[in-house]
Design a protein around this motif. Sequence first.
Motif, PDB file in Angstrom:
ATOM      1  N   THR A   1      12.018  71.640 104.644  1.00 56.31           N
ATOM      2  CA  THR A   1      11.050  71.391 105.711  1.00 56.31           C
ATOM      3  C   THR A   1       9.847  72.300 105.441  1.00 56.31           C
ATOM      4  O   THR A   1      10.030  73.440 105.008  1.00 56.31           O
ATOM      5  N   PRO A   2       8.642  71.800 105.621  1.00 59.55           N
ATOM      6  CA  PRO A   2       7.472  72.600 105.242  1.00 59.55           C
ATOM      7  C   PRO A   2       7.412  73.939 105.964  1.00 59.55           C
ATOM      8  O   PRO A   2       7.779  74.039 107.137  1.00 59.55           O
ATOM      9  N   CYS A   3       6.954  74.953 105.240  1.00 63.46           N
ATOM     10  CA  CYS A   3       6.855  76.295 105.827  1.00 63.46           C
ATOM     11  C   CYS A   3       5.746  76.329 106.877  1.00 63.46           C
ATOM     12  O   CYS A   3       4.930  75.409 106.974  1.00 63.46           O
TER      13      CYS A   3
ATOM     14  N   GLU B   1       3.963  78.978  91.162  1.00 63.69           N
ATOM     15  CA  GLU B   1       4.298  80.383  91.409  1.00 63.69           C
ATOM     16  C   GLU B   1       3.524  81.299  90.474  1.00 63.69           C
ATOM     17  O   GLU B   1       2.789  80.854  89.588  1.00 63.69           O
TER      18      GLU B   1
ATOM     19  N   CYS C   1       2.606  76.681  97.875  1.00 58.78           N
ATOM     20  CA  CYS C   1       3.609  75.631  98.097  1.00 58.78           C
ATOM     21  C   CYS C   1       3.091  74.268  97.654  1.00 58.78           C
ATOM     22  O   CYS C   1       1.875  74.009  97.648  1.00 58.78           O
ATOM     23  N   ALA C   2       4.046  73.386  97.378  1.00 59.33           N
ATOM     24  CA  ALA C   2       3.741  72.028  96.933  1.00 59.33           C
ATOM     25  C   ALA C   2       2.847  71.270  97.925  1.00 59.33           C
ATOM     26  O   ALA C   2       1.907  70.573  97.527  1.00 59.33           O
ATOM     27  N   GLU C   3       3.136  71.419  99.200  1.00 51.74           N
ATOM     28  CA  GLU C   3       2.402  70.657 100.219  1.00 51.74           C
ATOM     29  C   GLU C   3       0.926  71.022 100.215  1.00 51.74           C
ATOM     30  O   GLU C   3       0.042  70.156 100.302  1.00 51.74           O
TER      31      GLU C   3
ATOM     32  N   ASN D   1       5.007  73.162  93.730  1.00 55.40           N
ATOM     33  CA  ASN D   1       4.778  74.589  93.939  1.00 55.40           C
ATOM     34  C   ASN D   1       4.368  75.261  92.631  1.00 55.40           C
ATOM     35  O   ASN D   1       4.877  74.941  91.561  1.00 55.40           O
TER      36      ASN D   1
ATOM     37  N   SER E   1      11.538  81.472  91.609  1.00 55.01           N
ATOM     38  CA  SER E   1      12.516  81.002  92.607  1.00 55.01           C
ATOM     39  C   SER E   1      13.431  79.938  92.012  1.00 55.01           C
ATOM     40  O   SER E   1      14.528  79.717  92.518  1.00 55.01           O
TER      41      SER E   1
ATOM     42  N   PHE F   1      13.119  77.021  92.507  1.00 54.99           N
ATOM     43  CA  PHE F   1      13.216  76.037  93.589  1.00 54.99           C
ATOM     44  C   PHE F   1      12.045  75.086  93.397  1.00 54.99           C
ATOM     45  O   PHE F   1      10.890  75.471  93.586  1.00 54.99           O
TER      46      PHE F   1
ATOM     47  N   VAL G   1       9.744  72.120  94.184  1.00 54.49           N
ATOM     48  CA  VAL G   1       9.316  71.325  95.338  1.00 54.49           C
ATOM     49  C   VAL G   1       8.228  70.356  94.900  1.00 54.49           C
ATOM     50  O   VAL G   1       7.323  70.710  94.129  1.00 54.49           O
TER      51      VAL G   1
HETATM   52  N1  THU Z   1       8.057  76.050  98.760  1.00 50.40           N
HETATM   53  C1  THU Z   1       7.305  74.916  98.788  1.00 50.40           C
HETATM   54  O1  THU Z   1       6.609  74.580  97.813  1.00 50.40           O
HETATM   55  N2  THU Z   1       7.329  74.157  99.917  1.00 50.40           N
HETATM   56  C2  THU Z   1       8.131  74.384 100.979  1.00 50.40           C
HETATM   57  O2  THU Z   1       8.123  73.617 101.921  1.00 50.40           O
HETATM   58  C3  THU Z   1       9.003  75.572 100.993  1.00 50.40           C
HETATM   59  C4  THU Z   1       8.854  76.517  99.863  1.00 50.40           C
HETATM   60  C5  THU Z   1       8.062  76.834  97.533  1.00 50.40           C
HETATM   61  C6  THU Z   1       7.380  78.161  97.577  1.00 50.40           C
HETATM   62  C7  THU Z   1       8.085  78.895  96.450  1.00 50.40           C
HETATM   63  O3  THU Z   1       7.464  78.566  95.218  1.00 50.40           O
HETATM   64  C8  THU Z   1       9.485  78.320  96.449  1.00 50.40           C
HETATM   65  O4  THU Z   1       9.402  77.089  97.148  1.00 50.40           O
HETATM   66  C9  THU Z   1      10.529  79.192  97.096  1.00 50.40           C
HETATM   67  O5  THU Z   1      10.155  79.554  98.374  1.00 50.40           O
END
Ligand code: THU
Length: 164
Positions: A111-113, A65, A74-76, A63, A43, A45, A47
């Motif tokens: 914002t957290p999923c 992957e 996810c990071a949280e 995070n 991603s 992305f 986090v």
């Molecule tokens: N992700 C997080 O770690 N925390 C969030 O709150 C939203 C999404 C991560 C999951 C994945 O590795 C990447 O961001 C893209 O979705």
Amino acid sequence: MSKREITRTSRITAYSDHSIAQEVAELIEEAKKAASQAYAPYSKFMVGAALKLSNGLIIRGNNQENAAYPSGLCAERVACFAAKAQYPDESIEMVAIVAKNADADHFKLATPCGSCRQSMSEYENNQKEPIKLYLLADDGQVYESESIENLLPFKFSDKNLKED
Ligand code: THU
């Protein structure tokens, strides 16, 4: 026949970066460090999450992957599961979350999923003290949620599993 509405609202308080408490600012810096070390080759992305435990310890997560996409986390949840694995009796006082695209020079609100909200909600229920959330927004403001429940209206919990 009757009909009524049941409403739950979520409330966020936005702080300018100058007006946040020192311990929150420090936690956000920890979350930034975590984000820079994320494993997000797919991603891109990045986090970072940093949480403060009741014993004062700060635990970081980012995070992670995987080529088999759903195997990542996810990071949280990485941060919360690491904290609860090592310190099961400590409560989580606050969690800071930051995110950025790998090649960007600014942070982006994440914002957290739903799954992370659900996981954090269970810890919040167990510890009977709210977990405060701090999210770094695109413009440098810090968004505060007073609890996880605030972001998870009509939540599912162990209460739903119990017989009446
Ligand atoms: N992700 C997080 O770690 N925390 C969030 O709150 C939203 C999404 C991560 C999951 C994945 O590795 C990447 O961001 C893209 O979705």
